[in-house]
Structures are given as structure tokens and as C-alpha cells.
Design a protein around this motif. Structure first.
Motif, short mmCIF file in Angstrom:
data_model
loop_
_atom_site.label_atom_id
_atom_site.label_comp_id
_atom_site.label_asym_id
_atom_site.label_seq_id
_atom_site.Cartn_x
_atom_site.Cartn_y
_atom_site.Cartn_z
N MET A 142 1.71 2.44 -10.88
CA MET A 142 2.86 3.31 -10.66
C MET A 142 3.07 3.47 -9.16
O MET A 142 2.11 3.60 -8.39
N GLY A 143 4.31 3.44 -8.75
CA GLY A 143 4.60 3.50 -7.33
C GLY A 143 4.11 4.80 -6.70
O GLY A 143 4.21 5.87 -7.30
N ILE A 144 3.55 4.69 -5.49
CA ILE A 144 3.03 5.86 -4.78
C ILE A 144 4.13 6.42 -3.89
O ILE A 144 4.66 5.73 -3.03
N ASP A 145 4.46 7.69 -4.12
CA ASP A 145 5.56 8.34 -3.39
C ASP A 145 5.08 9.03 -2.11
O ASP A 145 5.90 9.35 -1.24
N GLY A 146 3.83 9.31 -2.01
CA GLY A 146 3.32 9.98 -0.81
C GLY A 146 1.80 9.95 -0.81
O GLY A 146 1.15 9.75 -1.85
N ARG A 147 1.23 10.15 0.36
CA ARG A 147 -0.23 10.13 0.46
C ARG A 147 -0.69 11.08 1.56
O ARG A 147 0.06 11.36 2.50
#
Length: 207
Positions: free
Chosen positions: A113-118
């Protein structure tokens, strides 16, 4: 005829006789052997048994503290084996909760699943990391992010367990940010592996 009485020696004759025999020694018969002096047995000298040597008491082995015994056990484990140790966090918030379908949770767990923030907490103190994580989750939920990555690092503890790595799952259960989270999983190797977590956030309600 009357019996003649023996004539008694006079005093001068007795004195002369004693003078004659005064220095006389008795004759010893040739057949009579001189009696050998009786031997008196000499007692054997008393020998005192040597005193036993003092016994040296061996010192009892020192009882080691649990931390020392654990350190010795860890030193005996080969380096390659240490890398394969799996740490179970208990109680663990990892996994999906109600409201997340199995397919979506599977995508999160496998890192698809795409990572939107870290956020990278590595190098922070516990207090700094706790404050930063709480603010990051709140902002991410407000911004409508679904999938975020929390990086803790593996730390330098004996079995690869970092303080932040153990603390972050507990912080994600706290009342101020726990209701915003749907699931938490350990990241895949390409995203940090044992030193990072996938966090799936709930959708922000409009209005």
C-alpha cells in the motif's frame, strides 16, 4: 669324769679376730658365674603423629546476578543466530482491528500500500519521540493520510531491541491517538524491517 667347758675368747682375742677379717673378701666358686646385670627394657621413644595440615576451604562460587547470566548466555550465541532472534511484543497492538477488511490489511502487512507520510524517530529521546509521534499521527489523520511509516531503528540492546522500537506500539494504543488507527504491522525489509512500522489510519470524517 666331768665334761670340760669350751674356753671363751677373751676381749683381746675378739679384737684381734675382727682386725684380721676386716679386709677379707669372700671366695667365689669357679662353677658359679657372675650374675649378669638384669637388663631393664628401654621404652621405645614416643613418636607424635604429625599434626594434620589445615584444610583449605574452597570459596563458594559467586552467585551471579540475572543480568550477568543473561549477558553470558547472549555472548555464547553465535552472531548469525542473534540476527535470527524474533522478538514478540506483548501485549501487542500489531495486526488489524474491527473496521479493516482482510484484503486491505493484507496489503498493509506486505508493504503493497502506498506510503503517504513517514516520521523518523531514530536518535530521539523517549520523551522527544513520544511527543513527535503523537503530533505526527494527529496531523496525518487531519490531512487525510491513510498509510504512514514510523521509523524507530533497531537500537543497540543485546538482542536488537531498541527502546523506541518497544515503546512505539504502546504509544499507538494510547487514548489520544489510538482511536485514529486501524492497524499496525512491522514493516517489510525494504521499508526498515524490524526498525519500522506500517500504521493504517482511519478515514477522516467530512463535516
Amino acid at each position: 669324769m666331768s665334761e670340760r667347758r669350751p674356753k671363751l675368747p677373751t676381749a683381746d682375742e675378739l679384737a684381734l679376730w675382727h682386725t684380721v677379717v676386716r679386709d677379707a673378701a669372700p671366695l667365689i666358686s669357679k662353677d658359679r658365674k657372675a650374675a649378669s646385670p638384669k637388663k631393664v627394657p628401654v621404652p621405645a621413644p614416643l613418636t607424635q603423629a604429625p599434626a594434620p595440615l589445615p584444610r583449605v576451604l574452597e570459596a563458594a562460587p559467586a552467585v551471579k546476578a540475572p543480568a550477568e547470566r543473561l549477558a553470558e548466555m547472549l555472548r555464547a550465541v553465535p552472531v548469525a543466530a542473534k540476527a535470527r532472534v524474533n522478538v514478540q511484543l506483548a501485549p501487542s497492538p500489531l495486526g488489524r482491528v474491527a473496521g479493516v477488511d482482510k484484503r486491505t490489511d493484507e496489503k498493509v502487512r506486505k508493504g503493497r500500500m502506498g506510503i503517504d507520510g513517514r516520521i523518523d524517530l531514530h536518535g530521539m529521546t523517549q520523551s522527544e519521540a513520544h511527543h513527535a509521534l503523537t503530533g505526527f499521527i494527529r496531523r496525518s489523520h487531519t490531512m487525510g493520510r491513510r498509510m504512514v511509516l514510523v521509523i524507530t531503528g533497531k537500537g543497540q540492546m543485546p538482542r536488537g531491541e531498541g527502546v523506541l522500537r518497544l515503546s512505539v506500539p504502546r504509544w499507538l494504543r494510547e487514548a489520544d491517538i489510538g482511536p485514529l488507527i486501524l492497524s499496525v504491522h512491522q514493516a517489510q525489509p525494504q521499508h526498515g524491517g524490524g526498525g519500522a512500522y506500517y500504521v493504517l489510519l482511519k478515514r477522516r470524517r467530512e463535516g
